[in-house]
Scaffold this motif. Structure first.
Motif, PDB file in Angstrom:
ATOM      1  N   MET A  70       0.827  -1.199   0.000  1.00  0.00           N
ATOM      2  CA  MET A  70       0.000   0.000   0.000  1.00  0.00           C
ATOM      3  C   MET A  70       0.871   1.261   0.000  1.00  0.00           C
ATOM      4  O   MET A  70       0.618   2.200  -0.744  1.00  0.00           O
ATOM      5  N   ALA A  71       1.899   1.271   0.829  1.00  0.00           N
ATOM      6  CA  ALA A  71       2.800   2.425   0.896  1.00  0.00           C
ATOM      7  C   ALA A  71       3.506   2.637  -0.433  1.00  0.00           C
ATOM      8  O   ALA A  71       3.602   3.770  -0.923  1.00  0.00           O
ATOM      9  N   ALA A  72       3.996   1.564  -1.033  1.00  0.00           N
ATOM     10  CA  ALA A  72       4.688   1.668  -2.319  1.00  0.00           C
ATOM     11  C   ALA A  72       3.745   2.206  -3.394  1.00  0.00           C
ATOM     12  O   ALA A  72       4.117   3.087  -4.179  1.00  0.00           O
ATOM     13  N   SER A  73       2.521   1.711  -3.410  1.00  0.00           N
ATOM     14  CA  SER A  73       1.551   2.172  -4.389  1.00  0.00           C
ATOM     15  C   SER A  73       1.207   3.650  -4.187  1.00  0.00           C
ATOM     16  O   SER A  73       1.146   4.426  -5.146  1.00  0.00           O
ATOM     17  N   VAL A 117       8.652  21.842  -4.618  1.00  0.00           N
ATOM     18  CA  VAL A 117       7.469  20.973  -4.657  1.00  0.00           C
ATOM     19  C   VAL A 117       7.618  19.860  -3.626  1.00  0.00           C
ATOM     20  O   VAL A 117       6.672  19.556  -2.889  1.00  0.00           O
ATOM     21  N   GLN A 118       8.817  19.271  -3.548  1.00  0.00           N
ATOM     22  CA  GLN A 118       9.036  18.197  -2.584  1.00  0.00           C
ATOM     23  C   GLN A 118       8.860  18.699  -1.153  1.00  0.00           C
ATOM     24  O   GLN A 118       8.251  18.027  -0.326  1.00  0.00           O
ATOM     25  N   ALA A 119       9.367  19.886  -0.870  1.00  0.00           N
ATOM     26  CA  ALA A 119       9.195  20.457   0.472  1.00  0.00           C
ATOM     27  C   ALA A 119       7.711  20.669   0.779  1.00  0.00           C
ATOM     28  O   ALA A 119       7.250  20.352   1.885  1.00  0.00           O
ATOM     29  N   ASP A 120       6.972  21.175  -0.188  1.00  0.00           N
ATOM     30  CA  ASP A 120       5.526  21.371   0.000  1.00  0.00           C
ATOM     31  C   ASP A 120       4.817  20.041   0.240  1.00  0.00           C
ATOM     32  O   ASP A 120       3.950  19.935   1.123  1.00  0.00           O
ATOM     33  N   LEU A 121       5.172  19.024  -0.540  1.00  0.00           N
ATOM     34  CA  LEU A 121       4.578  17.700  -0.362  1.00  0.00           C
ATOM     35  C   LEU A 121       4.898  17.152   1.027  1.00  0.00           C
ATOM     36  O   LEU A 121       4.026  16.591   1.699  1.00  0.00           O
ATOM     37  N   ASN A 122       6.135  17.329   1.468  1.00  0.00           N
ATOM     38  CA  ASN A 122       6.536  16.847   2.789  1.00  0.00           C
ATOM     39  C   ASN A 122       5.710  17.502   3.889  1.00  0.00           C
ATOM     40  O   ASN A 122       5.189  16.822   4.784  1.00  0.00           O
ATOM     41  N   PHE A 123       5.600  18.822   3.836  1.00  0.00           N
ATOM     42  CA  PHE A 123       4.819  19.532   4.849  1.00  0.00           C
ATOM     43  C   PHE A 123       3.356  19.117   4.806  1.00  0.00           C
ATOM     44  O   PHE A 123       2.713  18.941   5.841  1.00  0.00           O
ATOM     45  N   PHE A 124       2.816  18.938   3.612  1.00  0.00           N
ATOM     46  CA  PHE A 124       1.421  18.532   3.484  1.00  0.00           C
ATOM     47  C   PHE A 124       1.198  17.149   4.086  1.00  0.00           C
ATOM     48  O   PHE A 124       0.192  16.906   4.756  1.00  0.00           O
ATOM     49  N   MET A 125       2.148  16.254   3.867  1.00  0.00           N
ATOM     50  CA  MET A 125       2.054  14.921   4.471  1.00  0.00           C
ATOM     51  C   MET A 125       2.020  15.035   5.993  1.00  0.00           C
ATOM     52  O   MET A 125       1.211  14.379   6.646  1.00  0.00           O
ATOM     53  N   ILE A 126       2.886  15.876   6.537  1.00  0.00           N
ATOM     54  CA  ILE A 126       2.985  16.036   7.992  1.00  0.00           C
ATOM     55  C   ILE A 126       1.728  16.676   8.572  1.00  0.00           C
ATOM     56  O   ILE A 126       1.203  16.217   9.587  1.00  0.00           O
ATOM     57  N   LYS A 141       2.205   6.671  -6.955  1.00  0.00           N
ATOM     58  CA  LYS A 141       1.228   7.550  -7.602  1.00  0.00           C
ATOM     59  C   LYS A 141       1.585   9.030  -7.397  1.00  0.00           C
ATOM     60  O   LYS A 141       1.465   9.834  -8.313  1.00  0.00           O
ATOM     61  N   VAL A 142       2.048   9.368  -6.212  1.00  0.00           N
ATOM     62  CA  VAL A 142       2.454  10.753  -5.947  1.00  0.00           C
ATOM     63  C   VAL A 142       3.703  11.085  -6.774  1.00  0.00           C
ATOM     64  O   VAL A 142       3.767  12.135  -7.417  1.00  0.00           O
ATOM     65  N   GLU A 143       4.661  10.177  -6.766  1.00  0.00           N
ATOM     66  CA  GLU A 143       5.897  10.397  -7.516  1.00  0.00           C
ATOM     67  C   GLU A 143       5.610  10.571  -9.007  1.00  0.00           C
ATOM     68  O   GLU A 143       6.117  11.499  -9.637  1.00  0.00           O
ATOM     69  N   LYS A 144       4.793   9.702  -9.556  1.00  0.00           N
ATOM     70  CA  LYS A 144       4.456   9.785 -10.986  1.00  0.00           C
ATOM     71  C   LYS A 144       3.779  11.117 -11.318  1.00  0.00           C
ATOM     72  O   LYS A 144       4.082  11.747 -12.317  1.00  0.00           O
ATOM     73  N   HIS A 145       2.881  11.550 -10.454  1.00  0.00           N
ATOM     74  CA  HIS A 145       2.131  12.779 -10.710  1.00  0.00           C
ATOM     75  C   HIS A 145       3.018  14.037 -10.643  1.00  0.00           C
ATOM     76  O   HIS A 145       2.812  14.977 -11.403  1.00  0.00           O
ATOM     77  N   TYR A 146       3.971  14.061  -9.727  1.00  0.00           N
ATOM     78  CA  TYR A 146       4.757  15.279  -9.498  1.00  0.00           C
ATOM     79  C   TYR A 146       6.139  15.286 -10.143  1.00  0.00           C
ATOM     80  O   TYR A 146       6.838  16.295 -10.082  1.00  0.00           O
ATOM     81  N   THR A 147       6.531  14.198 -10.774  1.00  0.00           N
ATOM     82  CA  THR A 147       7.838  14.146 -11.429  1.00  0.00           C
ATOM     83  C   THR A 147       7.770  14.864 -12.777  1.00  0.00           C
ATOM     84  O   THR A 147       6.869  14.622 -13.571  1.00  0.00           O
ATOM     85  N   GLN A 148       8.726  15.764 -12.964  1.00  0.00           N
ATOM     86  CA  GLN A 148       8.869  16.462 -14.241  1.00  0.00           C
ATOM     87  C   GLN A 148      10.328  16.384 -14.648  1.00  0.00           C
ATOM     88  O   GLN A 148      11.220  16.669 -13.839  1.00  0.00           O
TER      89      GLN A 148
END
Length: 160
Positions: A74-77, A96-105, A81-88
């Motif tokens: 489940m964690a890998a999936s 973007v990674q910092a924003d994602l990290n804070f949002f997760m927290i 999905k997040v990685e695929k969506h935000y990778t450019q």
């Protein structure tokens, strides 16, 4: 027959997390000028809109025979999905990674814990480990909603 059950489990997982990257759609406005009252409202709205993902994760864990394996899949999936969506251009930008990290927290992990599932901590721990292993400079931790909420005065820890 054993392979058929495993295949059904993988298909269920794939379908369950379909679109999970949408939990980050309102990331920018939800993190902007974060205060105690806005955090409370944002979390309510976030859970109202996305709690089905977290309940489905808990249900998936409840029905799995091998809990550790299920949590890892489940964690890998989720992270895939997040990685695929935000990778450019082969990477996720630092901002973007910092924003994602804070949002997760601030939102994702507390929402998982708020499900009240007996597996919520296992789910959060496993996603947190996978997140840290997968993304650069993302060895993050988490806490529950009430600890974060109580940490606000008017602004989070008085700094925003």
């Amino acid at each position: 027959m054993q392979g058929t059950g495993g295949q059904r489990q993988r298909e269920r997982l794939k379908k369950m997390l379909e679109g999970v990257e949408k939990i980050f759609e309102e990331m920018q406005p939800m993190m902007k000028k974060l205060k105690k009252s806005s955090y409370e409202k944002n979390m309510f709205d976030f859970r109202e809109k996305h709690s089905h993902y977290f309940r489905e994760m808990a249900d998936y864990m409840d029905q799995a025979q091998d809990k550790e394996k299920a949590a890892g899949e489940m964690a890998a999936s989720f992270v895939d999905k997040v990685e695929k969506h935000y990778t450019q251009k082969g990477k996720i930008g630092g901002r973007v990674q910092a924003d994602l990290n804070f949002f997760m927290i601030y939102y994702t992990f507390p929402a998982i814990l708020l499900t009240g599932s007996e597996y919520a901590k296992v789910i959060a721990d496993t996603i947190c480990r996978e997140w840290g292993a997968r993304f650069k400079d993302s060895k993050i931790g988490y806490t529950d909603y009430y600890t974060l909420y109580d940490g606000f005065r008017d602004k989070i820890f008085g700094i925003f």
